[in-house]
Structures are given as structure tokens and as C-alpha cells.
Design a protein around this motif. Structure first.
Motif, PDB file in Angstrom:
ATOM      1  N   ASP A  60      -8.200   6.505  10.019  1.00  0.00           N
ATOM      2  CA  ASP A  60      -8.331   5.745   8.772  1.00  0.00           C
ATOM      3  C   ASP A  60      -6.954   5.344   8.239  1.00  0.00           C
ATOM      4  O   ASP A  60      -6.775   4.218   7.748  1.00  0.00           O
ATOM      5  CB  ASP A  60      -9.068   6.567   7.715  1.00  0.00           C
ATOM      6  CG  ASP A  60     -10.564   6.670   7.987  1.00  0.00           C
ATOM      7  OD1 ASP A  60     -11.074   5.870   8.790  1.00  0.00           O
ATOM      8  OD2 ASP A  60     -11.214   7.565   7.398  1.00  0.00           O
ATOM      9  N   ASP A  61      -5.984   6.255   8.343  1.00  0.00           N
ATOM     10  CA  ASP A  61      -4.626   5.954   7.875  1.00  0.00           C
ATOM     11  C   ASP A  61      -4.030   4.800   8.675  1.00  0.00           C
ATOM     12  O   ASP A  61      -3.419   3.874   8.112  1.00  0.00           O
ATOM     13  CB  ASP A  61      -3.726   7.188   8.005  1.00  0.00           C
ATOM     14  CG  ASP A  61      -4.097   8.297   7.043  1.00  0.00           C
ATOM     15  OD1 ASP A  61      -4.908   8.059   6.128  1.00  0.00           O
ATOM     16  OD2 ASP A  61      -3.555   9.416   7.202  1.00  0.00           O
ATOM     17  N   HIS A 114       0.255   5.879   0.526  1.00  0.00           N
ATOM     18  CA  HIS A 114      -0.648   6.987   0.826  1.00  0.00           C
ATOM     19  C   HIS A 114       0.031   8.295   0.447  1.00  0.00           C
ATOM     20  O   HIS A 114       1.120   8.603   0.932  1.00  0.00           O
ATOM     21  CB  HIS A 114      -1.012   6.997   2.320  1.00  0.00           C
ATOM     22  CG  HIS A 114      -2.133   7.945   2.644  1.00  0.00           C
ATOM     23  ND1 HIS A 114      -1.955   9.314   2.702  1.00  0.00           N
ATOM     24  CD2 HIS A 114      -3.448   7.722   2.905  1.00  0.00           C
ATOM     25  CE1 HIS A 114      -3.110   9.886   3.008  1.00  0.00           C
ATOM     26  NE2 HIS A 114      -4.027   8.948   3.127  1.00  0.00           N
ATOM     27  N   GLY A 145       0.802  -1.216   0.000  1.00  0.00           N
ATOM     28  CA  GLY A 145       0.000   0.000   0.000  1.00  0.00           C
ATOM     29  C   GLY A 145       0.833   1.262   0.000  1.00  0.00           C
ATOM     30  O   GLY A 145       2.041   1.233   0.242  1.00  0.00           O
ATOM     31  N   GLN A 204      -4.030  -2.878   8.508  1.00  0.00           N
ATOM     32  CA  GLN A 204      -4.741  -3.934   7.786  1.00  0.00           C
ATOM     33  C   GLN A 204      -3.944  -4.448   6.591  1.00  0.00           C
ATOM     34  O   GLN A 204      -4.158  -5.578   6.142  1.00  0.00           O
ATOM     35  CB  GLN A 204      -6.111  -3.427   7.341  1.00  0.00           C
ATOM     36  CG  GLN A 204      -7.125  -3.304   8.463  1.00  0.00           C
ATOM     37  CD  GLN A 204      -8.513  -2.939   7.981  1.00  0.00           C
ATOM     38  OE1 GLN A 204      -8.704  -2.486   6.851  1.00  0.00           O
ATOM     39  NE2 GLN A 204      -9.514  -3.124   8.833  1.00  0.00           N
ATOM     40  N   SER A 205      -3.025  -3.633   6.089  1.00  0.00           N
ATOM     41  CA  SER A 205      -2.191  -4.068   4.961  1.00  0.00           C
ATOM     42  C   SER A 205      -1.154  -5.107   5.384  1.00  0.00           C
ATOM     43  O   SER A 205      -0.572  -5.790   4.548  1.00  0.00           O
ATOM     44  CB  SER A 205      -1.469  -2.868   4.346  1.00  0.00           C
ATOM     45  OG  SER A 205      -0.391  -2.436   5.161  1.00  0.00           O
ATOM     46  N   LYS A 216      -5.578   2.493  10.354  1.00  0.00           N
ATOM     47  CA  LYS A 216      -6.297   1.261  10.019  1.00  0.00           C
ATOM     48  C   LYS A 216      -5.829   0.704   8.682  1.00  0.00           C
ATOM     49  O   LYS A 216      -5.603  -0.504   8.526  1.00  0.00           O
ATOM     50  CB  LYS A 216      -7.799   1.543   9.986  1.00  0.00           C
ATOM     51  CG  LYS A 216      -8.667   0.315   9.728  1.00  0.00           C
ATOM     52  CD  LYS A 216     -10.156   0.687   9.778  1.00  0.00           C
ATOM     53  CE  LYS A 216     -11.039  -0.519   9.514  1.00  0.00           C
ATOM     54  NZ  LYS A 216     -12.482  -0.142   9.551  1.00  0.00           N
ATOM     55  N   LYS A 217      -5.657   1.586   7.698  1.00  0.00           N
ATOM     56  CA  LYS A 217      -5.222   1.181   6.362  1.00  0.00           C
ATOM     57  C   LYS A 217      -3.839   0.538   6.407  1.00  0.00           C
ATOM     58  O   LYS A 217      -3.610  -0.518   5.788  1.00  0.00           O
ATOM     59  CB  LYS A 217      -5.194   2.410   5.447  1.00  0.00           C
ATOM     60  CG  LYS A 217      -4.738   2.153   4.023  1.00  0.00           C
ATOM     61  CD  LYS A 217      -4.758   3.458   3.219  1.00  0.00           C
ATOM     62  CE  LYS A 217      -4.263   3.252   1.796  1.00  0.00           C
ATOM     63  NZ  LYS A 217      -4.261   4.541   1.041  1.00  0.00           N
TER      64      LYS A 217
END
Length: 253
Positions: A153-154, A139, A137, A160-161, A156-157
């Protein structure tokens, strides 16, 4: 989590005295175990910013590994502490060495920061040279502080990756602040390496080796980006020289 490598204080910042091999080994070990670890490759500019801003100073000293990115930092550690460092730990070079070892271990990598263009080119370069790295991922930098919801959100992203190494390229000191504030929240090794993104995306040229070795990389970058960097180097370099001379005078008394 303890930093088992020797540290020395310079103008209030605790620098990790290490070479590329040992710091790379530490990074890979922590990444393999999903430890929430921070690293900053901190040169003169970042050091002076931290010296002048107590809140930033505290944040940077909460980062597990602060390595001597600039030659002047290395020279000072050797002069004041006989640290016997043969080379600085330059962010772009450290990034490449970490990517080499991460490739061997098939680790998962996330890129955080910079522009869409730079990220795309950097990702292409990584995929070409390190095919065993899992690119999980990226960003793009917002170039502003995230809201609480955006930050959640960042996090979590990234988590989760499954990312084990997170390269952070937001510019100093924004990247150091981000890394320090996300220790214990992001489950991986966060490396604040700044210009490494641009250099390895080939959007900026690196200084010739002779300039790097003689502490003149700042001059090369100033020639490239005079409008953006002249104030930085005029004030931070002058402040650094003044403060180090004061330290030498006190030491000689």
C-alpha cells in the motif's frame, strides 16, 4: 544504474566522494527522470552498524549513493585515498540544497517517516521556503516493520502520487534498510536523511558550525539526548577509532 561519481571503500562500505553541488545535480537529474535511486547520508554510527552486521552491510552497499555525512568519514577518505573532499555531505544541508533545486524544477516531493508533529512542521517549512515544490504526500512512521500488505500500500501510495523525490526519515539504520529494499519498487529518488526532518522542523537544534567543522556534532547531540544516545556514541565512536587505527597501522607496515 551506475554511480558515475568516484567511490572509495571504508570499513567495507563504498562511499561516494562528492561535494554538495555534484551530488545535488545527480539527484535532480535522476528525480527528473523518475529513476528508482537510493541515497544514504551515512555517518560513523551507520558505518559501524554496517561493519558489525553483514546483512546490513550488503543492503547499504546496494544503495547507489552513500555520501560521507560525518567529518571523521571525510577525514578518512582524504587520508587513505587523497579524495580531496573539502567538506562532508551533511544530510540536513544536502536536503536543503536538493529542495532548492527541486523548487527551481517544480518537482514532486513525498515525505516518509518521523512523527505527525515533525512531518507537519517540516511540511510547513518546505511550503514557506520552496513554494514551487509540489508536496504530493507524506506517511507517518509506524515505528515497526510494515506487513507485506502495508508495504504494498505504501509503494502504491508513493508511486501514484507521482513523487520524484522521497525524503526518508526513519533513523539509522531503519531508513537505509527501507531505501535499499525499495530500489526498483519506488519510482523516484529515495534519500535517507534522518535528522534532517527534525532539524528542518525545528524540533531539534543543530550543533554550532565550529562543532560540526571539528567533528564534535556527536557531543552536541549527546548533551541534548543523553539517555538515548550515550550507548551509541560510547560504543560506535570507540569502535570506529579502534578500526581506523588498525587500518593506519596496516597501511604503515
Amino acid at each position: 544504474m551506475q554511480n558515475n561519481l568516484p567511490t572509495y571503500e571504508l570499513l567495507g562500505i563504498d562511499y561516494t566522494a562528492s561535494d554538495y553541488e555534484n551530488i545535488t545535480k545527480a539527484i535532480i537529474e535522476h528525480a527528473s527522470q523518475h529513476h528508482s535511486i537510493g541515497l544514504s547520508a551515512l555517518a560513523v554510527h551507520g558505518l559501524i552498524e554496517a561493519y558489525q552486521k553483514p546483512s546490513l552491510h550488503k543492503l547499504i552497499n546496494s544503495i547507489h549513493y552513500v555520501v560521507p555525512d560525518g567529518q571523521p568519514i571525510k577525514w578518512c577518505l582524504n587520508y587513505f585515498y587523497q579524495a580531496n573532499l573539502k567538506d562532508r555531505v551533511y544530510g540536513p544541508t544536502l536536503t536543503w540544497k536538493v529542495l532548492e533545486k527541486a523548487n527551481d524544477k517544480n518537482l514532486r516531493l513525498f515525505l516518509y517517516g518521523s512523527t505527525e508533529k515533525t512531518l507537519g512542521l517540516f511540511l510547513e517549512n518546505i511550503a514557506k521556503n520552496f513554494p514551487q515544490i509540489q508536496l504530493v504526500g507524506h506517511h507517518v512512521d509506524r515505528f515497526r516493520d510494515a506487513t507485506k500488505e502495508e508495504d504494498e500500500d505504501d509503494i502504491k501510495k508513493i508511486n501514484q502520487s507521482g513523487a520524484q523525490i522521497i525524503l526518508v526519515g526513519r533513523g539509522c539504520p531503519r531508513q537505509e534498510i527501507w531505501v535499499a529494499e525499495h530500489i526498483g519498487k519506488v519510482n523516484g529518488v529515495m534519500m535517507a536523511v534522518g535528522a534532517a526532518f527534525d532539524f528542518h522542523a525545528n524540533t531539534l537544534k543543530q550543533a554550532p558550525a565550529w562543532m560540526q567543522n571539528n567533528g564534535l556534532e556527536w557531543l552536541f547531540r549527546l548533551i541534548q539526548e543523553p539517555g538515548r544516545l550515550w550507548k551509541r556514541y560510547l560504543f560506535t565512536n570507540s569502535a570506529f577509532i579502534y578500526l581506523i587505527l588498525l587500518k593506519i597501522v596496516k597501511l604503515d607496515k
